[in-house]
Design an enzyme around this catalytic site. Structure first.
Site, PDB file in Angstrom:
ATOM      1  N   SER A  38      75.897 -96.281 107.433  1.00 16.52           N
ATOM      2  CA  SER A  38      77.018 -96.608 106.557  1.00 16.52           C
ATOM      3  C   SER A  38      77.513 -97.999 106.929  1.00 16.52           C
ATOM      4  CB  SER A  38      78.116 -95.546 106.687  1.00 16.52           C
ATOM      5  OG  SER A  38      79.175 -95.798 105.787  1.00 16.52           O
ATOM      6  N   HIS A  65      75.856 -95.062 102.258  1.00 18.81           N
ATOM      7  CA  HIS A  65      77.002 -94.798 101.389  1.00 18.81           C
ATOM      8  C   HIS A  65      77.129 -95.986 100.443  1.00 18.81           C
ATOM      9  CE1 HIS A  65      78.878 -92.050 104.672  1.00 18.81           C
ATOM     10  NE2 HIS A  65      77.851 -91.502 104.068  1.00 18.81           N
ATOM     11  N   ASP A 157      79.545 -88.122 108.412  1.00 15.83           N
ATOM     12  CA  ASP A 157      78.395 -87.719 107.610  1.00 15.83           C
ATOM     13  C   ASP A 157      77.145 -87.705 108.485  1.00 15.83           C
ATOM     14  OD1 ASP A 157      76.859 -86.961 105.526  1.00 15.83           O
ATOM     15  OD2 ASP A 157      76.950 -88.857 104.423  1.00 15.83           O
TER      16      ASP A 157
END
Length: 989
Positions: A38, A65, A157
């Site tokens: 990310s 992301h 995540d």
């Protein structure tokens, strides 16, 4: 755990032949690496692929992301650092080695049968976790070929997904948090305790290449023959020595695959070398232990199974219990607690539905102390929102940053404890045992012990909840099925009198006598030795407690309430805190002395005040010699002393006053105890002083580092001065823009103040941003109200819930309009519209109020005129019909319907020539209406004789006139006069 009988050579060879035969495991032919990244992940990816050989035979899938509306240029950036193919994932695309795949924006990527599958995000209002989604599908599709890597990023995540990877036998790599630009994702992954490697990004390729070259990844077993079986036995022995847990009766194939995985991680090809490594590296034994018991769990795993439990079983348990009684549940193998908390939620929902309060006690146990400690925090990654219904998530969890914590009402139902299901005492008098996906790792010998154990612990009508792949096997005589699909069973009411003996029996015996008598009560004579020992302990052993190194009580024996009590406040098991006031200081001194001298300590004739007077007590503290225990356990015994007749006689003839001597003796002992306590306190203070000196040295070292940092800051100051010059230039440009903005703002303020339209601006939280003076007619507003919620302001608007209507507009993004009348009689039009910025984003709402009093008055006058005209038309006795400019009937009066025997439904919106059976289709009338009327505006006394089926032949005079509606179309008023009677009587009639 119970010791296992040694296997004979023939059994050893048979076991080797059964479990160690060489075979090729199912494989896609190459490893697949899922990479989650990310914020800050680009730099880590560049370092990784710069050091990654392009021909390693690995497929890489990168999940980032991404902004759903922003086109990523990651493929162009990565092509500078690798010669492998870099392409974006497409639906149905086949995975191939030596390729790098990138996720597309606004799509979830999954892998099924070696092909990519793209799906739309399930719920847009939830947190998207695309990395978890890929890792889960990767674990299911690739199994032991699956590898996951977590790189820099914010949030958590990937944490839940990597558990699935580890559970399937795959490998987990995590970037070193010190290198990651944003360390939230990597730290969340590391905190699971499941990371196999924690490395800088540039060092990962080397370990990855070494790992995939091992037999475990290539798909072959590590060896064949009795020597390899013996090596496995040595491995299990070393694990038992290090952890105290025996895995001899776990399924051998599971043990082999876990050992092979550990060998692959350390790049060891020969199991005999791994045995040597295990001896030399104690930490590896603990790592192998955690690998063997790897537990993959989630909230409401197998949702349909939990739904069946929540609908059939839990309500039945709640209904049969009396109010405020206890419900006891045991969850062995609870891992990090998701299953236990899921059951607690189901019980809470059932109690709410049935409006019944019960004391629910859920005992959640696991062999792994680390997972138990993690479960006690009751905190879980934000990824659970993908598996949890929104209503349950909001009801039972509290959002804390990027994590969710279980609410106290649910936490209080669950008690976590470390426990070995095989060797430690079980819980009893249970209403439900939920043991899911634990038996699948045990061989038949262990299962023949555990299932009767569950039967013993349950109440006569208790329930057993197993995993979807588990069964009770040959113990159908103990349990009856309730739901065969979801493996829910109910205990049969057979006697279990021999179960305490059974729990301590050797595993290989498996109690055949118990198995033969499943359908009848089992009776057995009590062991005489056990009766004698129990009687002696109850009658002659003094009350005592067993404590750990921190003086926390682990076990009570006998009537200890004379010496210990529960203090007010939060519950505690600390011995010093629980000791009665007369014993507290003396007990503290004795315990400190025992710790210091490392031997048994006896303190005699302590005086303790009781209801009947002073009681003399001896306190004995001694350590328990037990090499298998990882901590020192001490026993603290309280032995009451009673004065013998001889002692009483001696005291009677003692010179002086006996009461005074006894008091002096008591004070001297209390003084001696106080001195020892003071000495112990002084020693503790000296220890604290030494720690403070050490801390002072660390602070001095830190001060030197700060001085060095100060020099670096001085250098940075020069750089900042240069940057400041650039900022001055930029500031000048911004100043010009600010002046222009202020001018525009002044114009807007004057425009809003000069208009009579009341306007109020609210932000997304319904707080007031700005309003015009005219809006004070509707709200009691002053300038100090800026920033306050609109719900706090008194409104003069009747019958409209402003807050509710504004929320509706924010949700639907559709304007709303109302007409309302204030108490002064004036009418206003209120509009609520979304506030859109220049970037077309919603930043609140705008409410406007426009005075429509004059328009309302005109409408009222028009309505009065319409009613007046309709009243006149209805009063006229002659039939009247109003036609539009297309000759359709707009309306007719009552006389028309009565005269021609028809109804409004048969007349209105019909062309006049089609009325009835075409009786008005008169050529002369059609000519007048279609041609003459537009020119002459009217006609008078047009005589018509026509036969009407309902009323016969009639002679009528027709008169028509055009009604002009001032730009809103023309209407035709047609008057009909029946002159049939006059025509029949003649002119003289």
């Amino acid at each position: 755990m119970v010791k296992k009988k040694p296997l004979s050579p023939s059994k050893s060879r048979a076991l080797v032949a059964k479990n160690v035969a060489i075979e090729k495991k199912p494989s896609s032919g190459f490893p697949v690496v899922g990479i989650g990244a990310s914020a800050g992940g680009l730099e880590a990816l560049e370092k990784f692929f710069t050091h990654m050989p392009p021909d390693a035979g690995i497929a890489f899938v990168i999940i980032q992301h991404l902004d759903p509306k922003h086109k990523s240029i990651m493929d162009e950036l990565l092509k500078r650092h690798t010669t492998m193919r870099v392409l974006q994932v497409a639906d149905g695309l086949k995975l191939e080695p030596n390729s790098v795949y990138l996720n597309p924006p606004d799509k979830d990527v999954s892998i099924f049968n070696g092909h990519f599958q793209l799906t739309d995000p399930v719920e847009a209002h939830r947190i998207r976790l695309p990395i978890n989604n890929l890792f889960r599908s990767l674990a299911e599709d690739q199994g032991e070929n699956a590898i996951c890597i977590i790189l820099s990023g914010s949030g958590s995540d990937g944490t839940l997904g990597l558990k699935e990877i580890k559970g399937s036998g795959g490998m987990v790599m995590v970037q070193d948090p010190e290198q990651a630009q944003y360390d939230s994702m990597v730290r969340s992954a590391i905190e699971t305790g499941l990371a196999d490697y924690v490395l800088p990004a540039e060092k990962m390729p080397k370990e990855l290449i070494g790992y995939i070259k091992q037999p475990y990844v290539r798909g072959y077993k590590i060896g064949i023959g009795a020597e390899h079986f013996d090596a496995i036995q040595k491995v299990l022995m070393l694990v038992r020595s290090g952890t105290g847990h025996d895995f001899s009766h776990y399924k051998q194939n599971t043990i082999y695959r876990r050992v092979e995985r550990r060998m692959a991680l350390h790049h060891i090809a020969d199991i005999r070398n791994y045995v040597q490594y295990l001896k030399e590296t104690p930490a590896e034994g603990d790592a192998l232990f955690k690998d063997i018991i790897i537990e993959v769990t989630s909230f409401f795993r197998d949702p349909e199974a939990f739904e069946a439990l929540g609908k059939k079983i839990i309500p039945a348990i709640v209904e049969q219990k009396k109010p405020d009684s206890a419900v006891r549940v045991w969850v062995p193998g609870c891992a990090t607690g998701e299953e236990a908390f899921s059951l607690a939620m189901l019980f809470q929902e059932a109690m709410d539905r049935l409006n019944k309060h019960l004391n629910v006690q859920i005992f959640a146990t696991d062999i792994n102390k680390d997972t138990i400690e993690q479960a006690r925090t009751a905190q879980f990654p934000e990824g659970i929102s993908a598996d949890m219904p929104a209503d349950r998530l909001g009801r039972f969890f509290i959002k804390e940053g990027r994590a969710y914590r279980v609410k106290k009402t649910i936490r209080d139902m669950v008690v976590f404890a470390a426990q070995n299901l095989i060797s430690d005492p079980p819980f009893s008098k249970l209403d439900l045992v939920s043991c899911r996906n634990v038996l699948i790792y045990m061989d038949s010998v262990l299962q023949r012990k555990v299932i009767p154990l569950f039967h013993y612990t349950l109440n006569h009508d208790g329930y057993l909840f197993l995993g979807s792949s588990e069964t009770i096997g040959e113990f159908s005589g103990l349990f009856s099925p309730v739901d065969t699909k979801w493996k829910i069973f109910q205990r049969k009411g057979i006697g279990a009198g021999n179960m305490p003996d059974y729990l301590h029996a050797p595993l290989d015996d498996a109690h055949p006598a118990y198995l033969k008598t499943l359908d009848q009560p089992v009776l057995k004579e009590l062991n005489m030795r056990e009766i004698a020992e129990r009687l002696i302990l109850d009658e002659y052993a003094p009350p005592c407690v067993f404590i750990d190194e921190r003086f926390n009580i682990l076990y009570f024996h006998g009537l200890t309430e004379r010496y210990l009590t529960h203090p007010p406040g939060e519950p505690t098991f600390n011995l010093i805190t629980m000791a009665r006031e007369d014993l507290r200081y003396q007990l503290s001194a004795i315990l400190n002395k025992a710790v210091k001298q490392k031997k048994a300590v006896v303190r005699e004739t302590l005086q303790m005040k009781q209801k009947e007077g002073y009681q003399t007590v001896d306190v004995i503290v001694r350590s328990i010699p037990q090499p298998t225990l990882k901590q020192t356990i001490k026993m603290v015994a309280f032995e009451e002393k009673t004065s013998s007749a001889k002692q009483l006689k001696k005291k009677k003839y003692t010179a002086g006053t006996p009461g005074m001597n006894l008091r002096i003796s008591s004070l001297e002992k209390e003084l001696q105890s106080t001195k020892e306590y003071l000495q112990a306190t002084i020693e503790q203070m000296q220890t604290s002083n030494e720690e403070l000196r050490s801390a002072n040295e660390e602070l001095q070292s830190t001060n030197e580092e700060l001085q060095s940092t100060n020099e670096e800051l001085a250098t940075s100051k020069e750089e900042l001065q240069s940057t400041n010059e650039e900022l001055i230039t930029v500031n000048a440009e911004l100043q010009d823009k600010i002046e222009a903005l202020m001018q525009a703002n002044s114009d807007i303020n004057n425009l809003l103040a000069g208009t009579d339209i009341g306007t109020i601006f609210l932000d997304n939280a319904l707080r007031i941003k700005r309003f015009t003076p005219a809006v004070t007619n509707f709200f009691n507003l002053i300038q100090a109200d800026l920033g306050r919620p609109i719900s706090d302001i008194t409104s003069k608007i009747p019958l409209v819930n402003i807050s509710q209507e504004v929320r509706t507009v924010l949700k639907d993004l559709q304007k709303k309009e109302f007409e309302l009348q204030l108490e002064n009689g004036n009418w206003y039009s209120m509009r609520i519209l979304p506030y859109r910025t220049m970037e077309n984003t919603i930043d609140g709402v705008v409410i406007t109020f426009m005075d429509i009093t004059q328009r309302k008055k005109v409408e009222q006058l028009g309505e009065i005129s319409r009613i007046y005209a309709e009243s006149i038309v209805e009063t006229v006795r002659e039939p009247l019909v109003i036609l539009d400019e297309h000759l359709k009937v707009v309306s007719a009066n009552r006389s028309f319907y009565q005269t021609f025997k028809t109804t409004p439904e048969e007349t209105e919106n019909m062309i006049i020539f089609n009325l009835g059976s075409g009786q008005w289709n008169i050529p002369e009338l059609r000519e007048l209406l279609e041609e003459i009327v537009p020119d002459k505006k009217s006609f008078n006394d047009f005589k018509v004789t026509q036969s009407f089926p309902a009323i016969g032949q009639k002679t009528m005079l027709l008169n028509a006139r055009i009604i002009d509606q001032a730009g809103q179309g023309k209407l035709i008023l047609l008057a009909i006069e029946d002159i049939t009677a006059r025509e029949q009587t003649g002119p003289d009639g």
